[in-house]
Design a protein around this motif. Structure first.
Motif, mmCIF file in Angstrom:
data_model
loop_
_atom_site.group_PDB
_atom_site.id
_atom_site.type_symbol
_atom_site.label_atom_id
_atom_site.label_comp_id
_atom_site.label_asym_id
_atom_site.label_seq_id
_atom_site.Cartn_x
_atom_site.Cartn_y
_atom_site.Cartn_z
ATOM 1 N N SER A 84 0.863 -1.183 0.000
ATOM 2 C CA SER A 84 0.000 0.000 0.000
ATOM 3 C C SER A 84 0.899 1.232 0.000
ATOM 4 O O SER A 84 2.118 1.117 0.219
ATOM 5 C CB SER A 84 -0.906 0.020 1.241
ATOM 6 N N GLY A 85 0.288 2.380 -0.202
ATOM 7 C CA GLY A 85 1.063 3.614 -0.119
ATOM 8 C C GLY A 85 1.688 3.778 1.256
ATOM 9 O O GLY A 85 2.841 4.209 1.385
ATOM 10 N N MET A 86 0.933 3.396 2.296
ATOM 11 C CA MET A 86 1.471 3.554 3.647
ATOM 12 C C MET A 86 2.607 2.579 3.927
ATOM 13 O O MET A 86 3.547 2.914 4.652
ATOM 14 C CB MET A 86 0.366 3.423 4.698
ATOM 15 N N PHE A 110 -0.625 13.850 4.723
ATOM 16 C CA PHE A 110 -1.709 12.872 4.763
ATOM 17 C C PHE A 110 -1.756 12.297 6.188
ATOM 18 O O PHE A 110 -0.707 12.066 6.793
ATOM 19 C CB PHE A 110 -1.371 11.798 3.731
ATOM 20 N N CYS A 113 0.532 9.467 7.195
ATOM 21 C CA CYS A 113 1.956 9.862 7.137
ATOM 22 C C CYS A 113 2.314 10.623 8.410
ATOM 23 O O CYS A 113 3.374 10.401 9.011
ATOM 24 C CB CYS A 113 2.236 10.739 5.917
ATOM 25 N N GLU A 153 5.407 15.964 1.397
ATOM 26 C CA GLU A 153 4.560 15.735 0.230
ATOM 27 C C GLU A 153 4.791 16.914 -0.704
ATOM 28 O O GLU A 153 4.609 18.057 -0.298
ATOM 29 C CB GLU A 153 3.088 15.654 0.657
ATOM 30 N N ASP A 182 7.020 12.236 -0.836
ATOM 31 C CA ASP A 182 5.736 11.589 -1.134
ATOM 32 C C ASP A 182 5.124 12.406 -2.265
ATOM 33 O O ASP A 182 4.742 13.554 -2.089
ATOM 34 C CB ASP A 182 4.854 11.593 0.121
ATOM 35 N N VAL A 184 2.477 11.738 -4.446
ATOM 36 C CA VAL A 184 1.179 11.275 -4.957
ATOM 37 C C VAL A 184 0.431 12.359 -5.738
ATOM 38 O O VAL A 184 0.001 12.145 -6.858
ATOM 39 C CB VAL A 184 0.287 10.758 -3.805
ATOM 40 N N PHE A 185 0.279 13.539 -5.119
ATOM 41 C CA PHE A 185 -0.532 14.583 -5.767
ATOM 42 C C PHE A 185 0.152 15.146 -7.013
ATOM 43 O O PHE A 185 -0.508 15.646 -7.913
ATOM 44 C CB PHE A 185 -0.853 15.714 -4.768
ATOM 45 N N SER A 204 1.697 6.299 -3.393
ATOM 46 C CA SER A 204 0.596 5.381 -3.194
ATOM 47 C C SER A 204 0.120 5.066 -4.600
ATOM 48 O O SER A 204 -0.453 5.925 -5.269
ATOM 49 C CB SER A 204 -0.517 6.051 -2.385
ATOM 50 N N THR A 206 -2.204 3.214 -5.320
ATOM 51 C CA THR A 206 -3.661 3.123 -5.222
ATOM 52 C C THR A 206 -4.327 4.237 -6.035
ATOM 53 O O THR A 206 -5.453 4.079 -6.492
ATOM 54 C CB THR A 206 -4.062 3.315 -3.737
ATOM 55 N N LYS A 207 -3.635 5.342 -6.174
ATOM 56 C CA LYS A 207 -4.228 6.553 -6.750
ATOM 57 C C LYS A 207 -4.108 6.539 -8.278
ATOM 58 O O LYS A 207 -4.726 5.721 -8.913
ATOM 59 C CB LYS A 207 -3.575 7.784 -6.108
ATOM 60 N N GLY A 217 -1.829 -0.187 -3.377
ATOM 61 C CA GLY A 217 -0.421 -0.491 -3.631
ATOM 62 C C GLY A 217 0.439 0.723 -3.376
ATOM 63 O O GLY A 217 -0.061 1.841 -3.167
HETATM 64 C C1 LIG Z 1 -3.330 7.906 -0.257
HETATM 65 C C2 LIG Z 1 -2.071 8.504 0.180
HETATM 66 C C3 LIG Z 1 -1.158 7.776 0.948
HETATM 67 C C4 LIG Z 1 -1.458 6.377 1.438
HETATM 68 O O1 LIG Z 1 -1.645 5.457 0.426
HETATM 69 P P1 LIG Z 1 -2.488 4.091 0.622
HETATM 70 O O2 LIG Z 1 -2.314 3.417 -0.697
HETATM 71 O O3 LIG Z 1 -3.888 4.481 0.932
HETATM 72 O O4 LIG Z 1 -1.852 3.349 1.740
HETATM 73 C C5 LIG Z 1 0.022 8.392 1.306
HETATM 74 N N1 LIG Z 1 0.300 9.639 0.927
HETATM 75 C C6 LIG Z 1 -0.554 10.382 0.186
HETATM 76 C C7 LIG Z 1 -0.193 11.772 -0.184
HETATM 77 C C8 LIG Z 1 -1.765 9.828 -0.223
HETATM 78 O O5 LIG Z 1 -2.622 10.556 -0.947
#
Ligand SMILES: *Cc1c(COP(=O)(O)O)cnc(C)c1O
Length: 392
Positions: A84-86, A110, A113, A153, A182, A184-185, A204, A206-207, A217
């Motif tokens: 997962s992302g975490m 997040f 985090c 982030e 991090d 993600v965004f 993450s 997952t996004k 993931g």
């Molecule tokens: C969603 C997210 C995570 C965690 O990811 P998961 O896949 O839900 O464990 C960590 N950091 C950011 C910025 C996220 O948006």
């Protein structure tokens, strides 16, 4: 694949074909691998080379394809895929920190985090200093000779504050601290974090990488020596590895990520421009709008405003709820980067755990709404959002 363009790499990069020569990547749903002899088993445990597998927690051909394709996308030497992302964020930090080390982290994180940085790491003797990520003087004041790593982030959730990767990396590297981002965004499509100075980049997956809301993931990217020497031993022995099924789904996500994320960002920009100045809104936060205080940094760092917007409604929670409930296409949920547009009210959901004071500190008011723009028709989305704003 190294000298091919990103869209080509995302379709073909990392592919491993079995003896059947399948076109689409195979899912190797197997925990273990058979050895030809006792001697080969012994040898593999002494030192396993590339594509010599032992056990799925250590590595798996489908997961290896995903890791290689991700490394090609990010422009990193290597990658380790996580459950997962975490698992990825925790692994990136915990694999390299020990009691007595100092970490400097941006405060706008997040929720999970923040939990790792504020609750877990100090429990094991890591000293943590939190700073306002967009304030370079604060980074300068906080980073010390014994600082082992900095963490932030690159675009914060949910208020879309950017951190200047290049500037913070310069401050951190002057003290030999490792820069962990991090991202993600920012998305791996727009990211140039490695060339801008990030040592370790975490997603993450997952996004935007899954991109269709199916699997959890994560992935940790960086130099091969760090990924294989520091990250992999920690991850494979503590259980945070990605499943082959997830890797297969997300490999398919990578084939279309460039098309999806660019379409999403294009719609996000159009939506921001169409709703900016609406009576129901205190403000529209979108880094691609010229009025955004960090629009220059967004252009320089990402070349895009990204796929996320934050809207501050006039009238607090009541107005925000009326807006959410009036939307017809956009779904109320809390994932992001999905093909489906999704709206979230952070104060009552993702950031509910924080005190009102803390939320105010982070700019998360009761009227704040987070919008993840999907791949639906842009005009339909603008229609839906404008109608819901009118209804407020
Ligand atoms: C969603 C997210 C995570 C965690 O990811 P998961 O896949 O839900 O464990 C960590 N950091 C950011 C910025 C996220 O948006």
């Amino acid at each position: 694949m190294e000298n091919r363009k990103p869209r080509t790499r995302m379709v073909h990069g990392g592919t491993r074909r079995s003896r059947w020569n399948e076109v689409s990547e195979a899912i190797f749903l197997t925990q273990g691998f058979v050895y030809d002899s006792a001697e080969q088993a012994e040898q593999r445990f002494v030192s396993s080379g590339p594509d010599e597998y032992i056990y799925a927690r250590y590595g798996n051909p489908t997961v290896a394809m995903f890791e290689e394709r991700m490394a090609l996308l990010e422009g990193a030497e290597d990658a380790f895929a996580a459950a997962s992302g975490m698992a990825a964020v925790n692994g990136a930090l915990t694999s390299m920190l020990k009691a007595g080390d100092h970490l400097v982290s941006a405060r706008a994180l997040f929720g999970s985090c923040l939990y790792i940085v504020e609750e877990i790491l100090p429990r094991f003797g890591v000293e943590v200093t939190l700073v306002d990520g967009s304030d370079l003087d604060a980074w300068r004041a906080a980073v010390r000779p014994d600082t082992k790593a900095v963490f932030f982030e690159s675009m914060s959730n949910p208020t879309l504050d950017l951190v200047d990767i290049e500037a913070v990396a310069k401050i951190a590297h002057a003290q030999d601290a490792v820069v962990i981002v991090d991202n993600v965004f920012s998305t791996p499509v727009f990211s140039r974090a490695v060339e801008q100075g990030a040592d370790v980049v975490v997603y993450s997956s997952t996004k935007h990488i899954d991109g269709q809301g199916r699997t959890l993931g994560g992935v940790i990217l960086g130099q091969r020596e760090h990924i294989r020497g520091v990250v992999e031993p920690y991850m494979k022995h503590t259980g945070g590895s990605m499943s082959p099924f997830t890797a297969w789904v997300q490999l398919k996500g990578l084939e279309t990520i460039d098309l999806r994320v660019r379409a999403q960002a294009g719609s996000a920009q159009a939506i921001a421009e169409a709703i900016n100045g609406h009576d129901a809104l205190e403000k529209v936060i979108y880094p691609g709008l010229p009025g955004h205080p960090q629009s220059d940094l967004a252009r320089r760092q990402l070349g895009s405003g990204g796929t996320m917007l934050a809207l501050e409604l006039v009238g607090g929670k009541e107005a925000a709820f009326r807006f959410l409930n009036a939307l017809e296409i956009v779904l109320i949920s809390n994932n992001l980067g999905d093909a489906k547009s999704i709206v979230t009210h952070p104060a009552t959901t993702t950031h509910q755990r924080l005190t009102a004071e803390r939320r105010a500190d982070l700019g998360i008011g009761d009227g704040l709404v987070r919008l993840s723009v999907g791949i639906e028709d842009t005009e339909d989305l603008i229609d839906d959002i404008l109608s819901a704003l009118d209804a407020v």
